[in-house]
Design an enzyme around this catalytic site. Structure first.
Site, PDB file in Angstrom:
ATOM      1  N   GLY A 255       0.877  -1.434  -0.049  1.00  0.00           N
ATOM      2  CA  GLY A 255      -0.129   0.271   0.289  1.00  0.00           C
ATOM      3  C   GLY A 255       0.999   1.303   0.394  1.00  0.00           C
ATOM      4  O   GLY A 255       0.226   2.451   0.700  1.00  0.00           O
ATOM      5  N   GLY A 256       1.879   1.375  -0.305  1.00  0.00           N
ATOM      6  CA  GLY A 256       2.780   2.137  -0.752  1.00  0.00           C
ATOM      7  C   GLY A 256       3.319   2.990   0.541  1.00  0.00           C
ATOM      8  O   GLY A 256       3.715   3.968   0.624  1.00  0.00           O
TER       9      GLY A 256
ATOM     10  N   HIS B 140       2.373   0.057 -14.676  1.00  0.00           N
ATOM     11  CA  HIS B 140       2.183  -1.167 -13.194  1.00  0.00           C
ATOM     12  C   HIS B 140       0.981  -2.120 -13.426  1.00  0.00           C
ATOM     13  O   HIS B 140       0.205  -1.619 -14.066  1.00  0.00           O
ATOM     14  CB  HIS B 140       1.479  -0.142 -11.337  1.00  0.00           C
ATOM     15  CG  HIS B 140       1.353  -1.626 -10.862  1.00  0.00           C
ATOM     16  ND1 HIS B 140       2.286  -1.638  -9.527  1.00  0.00           N
ATOM     17  CD2 HIS B 140       1.180  -2.752 -10.469  1.00  0.00           C
ATOM     18  CE1 HIS B 140       1.772  -2.063  -8.958  1.00  0.00           C
ATOM     19  NE2 HIS B 140       0.788  -2.992  -9.672  1.00  0.00           N
TER      20      HIS B 140
ATOM     21  N   LYS C 197      -2.645   2.589  -5.484  1.00  0.00           N
ATOM     22  CA  LYS C 197      -2.930   2.958  -6.883  1.00  0.00           C
ATOM     23  C   LYS C 197      -4.446   3.637  -6.215  1.00  0.00           C
ATOM     24  O   LYS C 197      -4.744   3.808  -5.684  1.00  0.00           O
ATOM     25  CB  LYS C 197      -3.260   1.190  -7.123  1.00  0.00           C
ATOM     26  CG  LYS C 197      -2.291   0.749  -7.436  1.00  0.00           C
ATOM     27  CD  LYS C 197      -2.740  -0.861  -7.671  1.00  0.00           C
ATOM     28  CE  LYS C 197      -1.805  -1.937  -7.354  1.00  0.00           C
ATOM     29  NZ  LYS C 197      -1.408  -3.503  -6.340  1.00  0.00           N
TER      30      LYS C 197
ATOM     31  N   GLU D 147       2.673  -8.891  -9.191  1.00  0.00           N
ATOM     32  CA  GLU D 147       2.838  -7.649  -9.898  1.00  0.00           C
ATOM     33  C   GLU D 147       3.778  -7.330 -10.335  1.00  0.00           C
ATOM     34  O   GLU D 147       5.250  -7.793 -10.389  1.00  0.00           O
ATOM     35  CB  GLU D 147       2.864  -6.260  -8.146  1.00  0.00           C
ATOM     36  CG  GLU D 147       1.042  -6.061  -7.624  1.00  0.00           C
ATOM     37  CD  GLU D 147       0.972  -5.710  -6.840  1.00  0.00           C
ATOM     38  OE1 GLU D 147      -0.052  -4.868  -6.408  1.00  0.00           O
ATOM     39  OE2 GLU D 147       2.554  -4.931  -6.116  1.00  0.00           O
TER      40      GLU D 147
ATOM     41  N   GLU E 155       6.265  -8.200  -6.725  1.00  0.00           N
ATOM     42  CA  GLU E 155       5.627  -7.828  -5.777  1.00  0.00           C
ATOM     43  C   GLU E 155       4.974  -9.205  -5.947  1.00  0.00           C
ATOM     44  O   GLU E 155       4.272  -9.102  -6.930  1.00  0.00           O
ATOM     45  CB  GLU E 155       5.915  -6.896  -4.387  1.00  0.00           C
ATOM     46  CG  GLU E 155       4.532  -5.942  -4.926  1.00  0.00           C
ATOM     47  CD  GLU E 155       4.315  -5.595  -3.818  1.00  0.00           C
ATOM     48  OE1 GLU E 155       5.017  -4.126  -4.186  1.00  0.00           O
ATOM     49  OE2 GLU E 155       3.341  -5.076  -3.166  1.00  0.00           O
TER      50      GLU E 155
ATOM     51  N   ARG F  98      -3.260 -12.299  -1.653  1.00  0.00           N
ATOM     52  CA  ARG F  98      -4.192 -12.097  -0.669  1.00  0.00           C
ATOM     53  C   ARG F  98      -5.552 -11.334  -1.734  1.00  0.00           C
ATOM     54  O   ARG F  98      -4.967 -11.599  -2.582  1.00  0.00           O
ATOM     55  CB  ARG F  98      -4.325 -10.892   0.514  1.00  0.00           C
ATOM     56  CG  ARG F  98      -3.910  -9.500  -0.114  1.00  0.00           C
ATOM     57  CD  ARG F  98      -3.927  -8.086   0.560  1.00  0.00           C
ATOM     58  NE  ARG F  98      -2.601  -7.475   0.113  1.00  0.00           N
ATOM     59  CZ  ARG F  98      -3.420  -6.645  -0.819  1.00  0.00           C
ATOM     60  NH1 ARG F  98      -4.202  -6.743  -1.060  1.00  0.00           N
ATOM     61  NH2 ARG F  98      -2.444  -5.525  -1.410  1.00  0.00           N
TER      62      ARG F  98
ATOM     63  N   VAL G 101      -7.192  -4.169  -3.390  1.00  0.00           N
ATOM     64  CA  VAL G 101      -8.771  -3.910  -3.089  1.00  0.00           C
ATOM     65  C   VAL G 101      -9.007  -3.873  -4.455  1.00  0.00           C
ATOM     66  O   VAL G 101     -10.801  -3.348  -5.156  1.00  0.00           O
ATOM     67  CB  VAL G 101      -8.166  -2.672  -2.887  1.00  0.00           C
ATOM     68  CG1 VAL G 101      -8.812  -1.330  -3.188  1.00  0.00           C
ATOM     69  CG2 VAL G 101      -7.718  -2.066  -1.650  1.00  0.00           C
TER      70      VAL G 101
ATOM     71  N   ARG H 142     -11.004   4.753  -7.064  1.00  0.00           N
ATOM     72  CA  ARG H 142     -10.814   4.589  -5.374  1.00  0.00           C
ATOM     73  C   ARG H 142     -11.165   5.747  -4.850  1.00  0.00           C
ATOM     74  O   ARG H 142     -10.664   6.736  -5.208  1.00  0.00           O
ATOM     75  CB  ARG H 142      -9.930   4.242  -4.841  1.00  0.00           C
ATOM     76  CG  ARG H 142      -9.558   2.810  -5.013  1.00  0.00           C
ATOM     77  CD  ARG H 142      -8.448   2.058  -4.624  1.00  0.00           C
ATOM     78  NE  ARG H 142      -7.846   1.002  -5.101  1.00  0.00           N
ATOM     79  CZ  ARG H 142      -6.462   0.952  -4.107  1.00  0.00           C
ATOM     80  NH1 ARG H 142      -6.260   0.867  -3.380  1.00  0.00           N
ATOM     81  NH2 ARG H 142      -6.097  -0.455  -5.084  1.00  0.00           N
TER      82      ARG H 142
END
Lengths: 513, 189
Positions: free
Chosen positions: A166-167, A210, A239, A277, A289, A293, A296, A336
């Protein structure tokens, strides 16, 4: 890994994803248990589940990250499986292990696979060992070695947390001068966010895209890929707009990337839903990476493949086999919507939802936990909802998205909807000039247009003068969209039938179970 | 009424001059439509407003129709026009800004979070762009910088402290004049 039927599923999460998981479980006839903190007693996911258990105070560390409290809640309610959602405990191997040891099914990969892939450093090694290219990098926080690496590959460099996501725990280093501080700051942020301060260095690619591949693996060695998603549009390395297919991607490259993703998944012994990714730079791609899971942005894949990834996760967790996916159709885009101020460096906002209007219409899906009266606090991630639009092609999806964002209205919480609409409506997005630097490049300083500001000031003046200010809620999508100006652009559709793709469309995995 | 958008240095003078249900008979078909006149920084804007049953209003600004909502929230006004939502601070009645070239006499928390580091001391002179304080919110570090040369008059928080959105962090006084804290205006939030 345990298998067997799931009768009652505990969802160890909150927000839109908890709701999302409850919906799929219910459709499979599985009872649901929500868990919540004191701050979430009246949250949407608590109301939606069949049962709900309080697990602690608002601080996530003592509630949604509290493994003991969650296992206890599962025992107390008789749950036989736990879905971790994304974020929180979803990528913590110790959680997967604890669920397994408690005799329940963890809806995700086994703990050791998660540990191997969830650690970015270990995942890089694994991918490289499988013959998949990785971005040149160095595993160290040691200053001298870092300087040597920098001298070899050149600046800028990226500092990343081994446990990151998540950055968070990421720092861009432009020159030698900032290196030491960036290593320290990233380690500190990583320690705070993940309880693991290990960081590593990577060569920074100038304008990469990405692109990620969705995989789904069963317990019998079956692994399938469900296409790719382009998630290049990011702020703070997180993202905010994702789409599938990745526009303009060379077919040969796409095929090789999907093969690489499957290879990594197989070598790792992956189970359940996961994402590989990659960074795409020029004609090359590099493994970045693995996300062990549900992502989002999974709805983008669901819209194209006509599948329910959460249901697939549950089926796989029960020991079923994955089927060969049907051919994807059309294009899907996700935006988002965050409680953030897009004009001021996306800083977090809080507040109460005083009025809410959610978009609707053909090809429009919204995954949100928002409701009128809901409170957004600083305790949790500021994701308010995800708007997903499907179209027969990218341009139709884009036009639908622009219109849908125009219909979205939320009073009381500063949010990114107006910003997203401007991005979606922009020529740069229409032409898919995508790179992870898209926003820096095309929207370095966004502010609402004069017309938008004027409308807003008129509203504020009316409130000040007592002519406005008793907004009441309406149910999602029930309201007309008079306020929405459809300025998302028009395409010449040339008589192409939106149903053309239906010929190849089948419910995903039909006949396989 | 003088309004300042949260996080935006610009101020807007807005006034609702009139709202009249009767003076536009050809608009009036009994659906609650009315004409309003508003000034924004002295410029008059004419709009037709139709109240909706859900408490929102459809505002027609010369053919451009927008659904607007709004509410008062303590000392601020929240408003939304279509997807664009913002919070306005009612500036009127507050200590005058831009004293002696000071962009703002105070530094408030732009978001709720934890004070990670205080980088300045009381009495210290700072230049435009100097880092003042580091906040942590949602596990991200955010540094607040001086918006003009100033003297740090008062530090209102300590490292490790949790702060709400709008909480006073630092008070500044003009750089050229000896430190004298301005009158403490009401909290924004």
């Amino acid at each position: 890994m345990r298998r067997g039927s799931i009768n009652k599923l505990l969802i160890a999460n909150r927000g839109e994803i908890a709701l999302r998981i409850i919906r799929s479980a219910r459709q499979l006839g599985i009872a649901t248990v929500a868990v919540y903190s004191n701050a979430d007693a009246d949250a949407a996911h608590v109301a939606a589940a069949d049962q709900a258990r309080l697990i602690g105070p608002p601080e996530a560390g003592q509630s949604y990250l509290n493994i003991a409290a969650i296992i206890e809640a599962a025992h107390a309610t008789g749950a036989d499986a736990i879905h971790p959602g994304y974020g929180f405990l979803s990528e913590r191997p110790e959680f997967a292990r604890a669920v397994d040891e408690a005799g329940m099914i963890f809806v995700g990969p086994p703990a050791d696979v998660m540990a191997a892939l969830g650690d970015k450093v270990a995942a890089r090694r694994l991918a490289a060992g499988a013959g998949v290219a990785v971005v040149p990098g160095l595993e160290t926080v040691e200053e001298h070695a870092a300087e040597q690496f920098a001298a070899r590959v050149g600046f800028p460099l990226m500092v990343k947390a081994a446990a990151g996501g998540g950055g968070r725990g990421m720092r861009l280093v432009e020159a030698q001068a900032g290196l030491t501080e960036a290593l320290a700051a990233a380690a500190r942020e990583a320690k705070a966010a993940f309880g693991d301060g290990r960081v590593f260095l990577e060569k920074y690619l100038a304008h990469p895209r990405h692109v990620e591949v969705q995989v789904l693996a069963d317990q019998h060695g079956g692994v399938v890929a469900l296409g790719e998603r382009d998630c290049s549009i990011q702020r703070r390395n997180q993202k905010i707009i994702e789409e599938s297919p990745a526009p303009g991607l060379d077919d040969g490259l796409r095929t090789r990337m999907v093969e690489a993703a499957l290879k990594v998944a197989r070598v790792a012994g992956y189970r359940n839903a996961g994402t590989m990714e990659f960074l795409v730079d020029g004609g090359e791609f590099y493994f970045l990476e693995a996300n062990t899971r549900l992502q989002v942005e999974h709805p983008v894949t669901e819209m194209r493949f006509g599948c329910d990834l959460v249901a697939e996760q549950l089926r796989v967790a029960m020991g079923e086999r994955v089927g060969e996916p049907a051919a994807p159709r059309g294009a899907a885009i996700e935006c988002r919507i965050y409680a953030e101020d897009a004009e001021h460096n996306f800083r977090p906002a809080t507040g109460d939802a005083l009025y809410l209007n959610l978009p609707a219409g053909p090809g429009v899906r919204i995954d949100t936990h928002l409701m009128t009266g809901a409170r957004v606090t600083a305790f949790y991630d500021g994701l308010l909802g995800k708007l997903i639009c499907w179209g027969a092609d990218r341009e139709q999806a884009r036009i639908r998205m622009a219109a849908a964002l125009g219909e979205f209205s939320l009073l009381g919480i500063t949010n990114t909807a107006a910003f997203l609409r401007d991005v979606i409506a922009s020529e740069a997005f229409r032409e898919a000039r995508l790179s992870t630097r898209f926003l820096e490049r095309f929207f370095p300083r966004w502010s609402p247009g004069d017309e938008a500001l004027e409308s807003l000031l008129v509203a504020a003046a009316m409130v000040a003068g007592g002519a406005l200010g008793s907004a009441r809620s309406v149910s999602p999508g029930s309201s007309s969209s008079l306020g929405a100006r459809n300025d998302g652009g028009r395409s010449e559709r040339g008589g192409r039938s939106p149903w053309a793709e239906l010929a190849s469309f089948e419910p995903w995995g039909r006949g396989e179970r | 009424m003088k309004l300042r958008r949260q996080g935006d240095a610009r101020e807007f003078e807005v006034e609702l001059l009139a709202q009249n249900r009767q003076d536009q008979p050809d608009q009036g078909d009994g659906d609650g439509r009315r004409a309003v006149r508003i000034t924004i920084d002295g410029r008059e804007v004419a709009a037709t407003v139709a109240a909706m049953p859900d408490g929102t209003a459809i505002v027609d600004l010369g053919g451009r129709r927008v659904r607007v909502t709004g509410a008062r929230r303590r000392s601020s006004i929240v408003a939304a026009a279509g997807p664009f939502a913002a919070e306005f601070i009612v500036v009127e009645g507050r200590t005058a800004h831009r004293v002696g070239g000071l962009a703002a006499p105070e530094v408030d928390a732009p978001m709720p979070g934890k004070v990670l580091k205080v980088l300045v001391a009381e009495g210290q002179a700072v230049e435009h762009g100097d880092p003042l304080i580091v906040l942590e919110a949602m596990k991200m570090e955010t540094t607040l910088y001086a918006e003009s040369p100033a003297i740090v008059a008062k530090i209102c928080v300590v490292a490790g402290q949790m702060v709400d959105h709008g909480a006073r962090l630092i008070e500044l006084s003009p750089a050229a004049i000896p430190a004298k804290p301005p009158e403490s205006p009401p909290q924004d939030d």
